[in-house]
Write an enzyme that holds these catalytic residues in place. Structure first.
Site, PDB file in Angstrom:
ATOM      1  N   GLY A  47       0.847  -1.205   0.000  1.00  0.00           N
ATOM      2  CA  GLY A  47       0.000   0.000   0.000  1.00  0.00           C
ATOM      3  C   GLY A  47       0.871   1.239   0.000  1.00  0.00           C
ATOM      4  N   GLY A  95      -0.514   5.012  -0.815  1.00  0.00           N
ATOM      5  CA  GLY A  95      -1.679   5.579  -0.142  1.00  0.00           C
ATOM      6  C   GLY A  95      -1.265   6.748   0.743  1.00  0.00           C
ATOM      7  N   ASP A 143      -0.043  -8.040  -5.395  1.00  0.00           N
ATOM      8  CA  ASP A 143      -1.309  -7.931  -4.686  1.00  0.00           C
ATOM      9  C   ASP A 143      -1.146  -8.718  -3.391  1.00  0.00           C
ATOM     10  OD1 ASP A 143      -3.957  -8.447  -3.757  1.00  0.00           O
ATOM     11  OD2 ASP A 143      -4.733  -8.172  -5.787  1.00  0.00           O
ATOM     12  N   TYR A 181     -15.051  -2.366   8.095  1.00  0.00           N
ATOM     13  CA  TYR A 181     -13.655  -1.914   8.276  1.00  0.00           C
ATOM     14  C   TYR A 181     -13.237  -2.126   9.737  1.00  0.00           C
ATOM     15  CZ  TYR A 181      -9.858   1.633   8.479  1.00  0.00           C
ATOM     16  OH  TYR A 181      -8.686   2.309   8.661  1.00  0.00           O
TER      17      TYR A 181
HETATM   18  C1  AKB Z   1     -11.177   6.327   7.945  1.00  0.00           C
HETATM   19  O1  AKB Z   1     -11.773   7.401   8.157  1.00  0.00           O
HETATM   20  O2  AKB Z   1     -11.721   5.324   7.488  1.00  0.00           O
HETATM   21  C2  AKB Z   1      -9.714   6.245   8.329  1.00  0.00           C
HETATM   22  C3  AKB Z   1      -9.529   5.737   9.716  1.00  0.00           C
HETATM   23  C4  AKB Z   1      -9.860   6.584  10.878  1.00  0.00           C
HETATM   24  O3  AKB Z   1      -9.121   4.625   9.897  1.00  0.00           O
HETATM   25  N1  AKB Z   1      -9.079   7.505   8.145  1.00  0.00           N
END
Ligand code: AKB
Length: 313
Positions: free
Chosen positions: A8, A11, A50, A139
């Protein structure tokens, strides 16, 4: 001699971390792994791959005698909600591949967790190091799972993996990513391009934030610390500043009084922001390996504007 692989690499974090690692270890010892977005101006060792493909990662590790991996590749909160399957695949299977290879090739690993590991049931103010982790985003689920995987590979296999719960990071080298806190990066583009910006969160959405230079310094300091100092093998709370969109706008207006900010909260992003803490207690990181931030809101705002002005020229 250490040979470093950064996944990554292009990024928000990688764009500043790669040059810092090149400076520390020498450009020929830092290998930047990119998947799609490789900036034309990149100078250094580039490897294509990847993180979900274990065999190709293993080839890279063997070919370049890699000793350390900074595994940054992953989807962020908003991107994750758009494609939960991809978020799980990249964030978890990619991390697991890195940890398996770290065990087999005795690699040291850095992996970023996030304030997204927390959720609505977590204490919102000065969130403690050890607390409730019940995130409501995919996430966040990958961050909690990842933290536990990191701890497991340390306890079971002795893998020296270290991690930080990054707050919202603000930098100008890379374009902003698909995150909830990224309004704080977009706003500077809006300022310099159109003298206006519509914030996708409510004016009072307070979130923990950090200027990228602090994040890079902290990351390298954590990796430099002797192993016996590292008492947290899930992920360290890591803090600098916290502010609301309204506070950031007033700071910008001190320099650009005619700047116009409006608020048009996006329901998905606002809900994510409301599920996260407003401030984080990072005393364990300060005590274990001497973490101390340097950037306050005014300094961050100045540096962002000056840096982005040069970039957009
Ligand atoms: C997001 O907003 O998804 C990121 C984080 C806080 O992990 N910047």
């Amino acid at each position: 001699m250490r040979n470093i692989l950064v996944t990554g690499a292009f990024g928000l974090v990688g764009s500043d971390l790669v040059p810092a690692l090149q400076k520390k270890f020498g450009s020929s010892h830092v290998f930047a792994l990119g998947n799609k977005t490789i900036p034309k101006e990149f100078k250094g060792q580039l490897v294509k791959g990847d993180v979900r493909d274990m065999a190709s990662l293993e080839k890279i590790i063997k070919k370049h005698n890699i000793t350390d991996v900074y595994h940054l590749a992953g989807l962020l909160s908003v991107g994750g909600e758009k494609n939960p399957d991809l978020a799980w695949d990249v964030n978890i299977n990619g991390l697991r591949n890195v940890l398996e290879l770290a065990r087999d090739y005795k690699l040291r690993v850095f992996w970023p967790s996030s304030i997204a590991a927390f959720g609505p049931t977590t204490p919102k103010k000065m969130t403690p190091q050890h607390t409730v982790l019940e995130p409501t985003t995919i996430y966040g689920a990958t961050k909690v799972t990842g933290e536990l995987l990191c701890q497991y590979y340390f306890v079971r296999w002795g893998v020296d993996v270290r991690s930080l719960r990054y707050p919202g990071l603000i930098g100008y080298k890379a374009p902003p990513g698909d995150g909830t806190t990224e309004y704080s990066v977009h706003i500077f583009y809006g300022l310099l391009k159109e003298n206006r910006y519509s914030v996708f969160l409510k004016a009072d959405a307070r979130l923990p934030m950090m200027y990228i230079d602090d994040a890079i310094r902290g990351t390298i300091k954590l990796m430099d610390a002797p192993s016996k100092k590292i008492t947290v093998r899930t992920s360290y709370n890591f803090a600098a500043i916290n502010f609301t969109p309204k506070e950031l706008v007033s700071e910008i207006k001190k320099l650009y009084p005619t700047f116009v900010a409006t608020y048009d909260p996006d329901p998905v992003k606002q809900k994510i922001a409301e599920s996260w803490p407003q401030s984080v207690d990072d005393r364990v990181a300060r005590k274990d390996w001497g973490w101390k931030p340097e950037f306050v809101l005014s300094k961050m705002t100045n540096v962002m504007i000056e840096g982005l002005k040069k970039k957009l020229q």
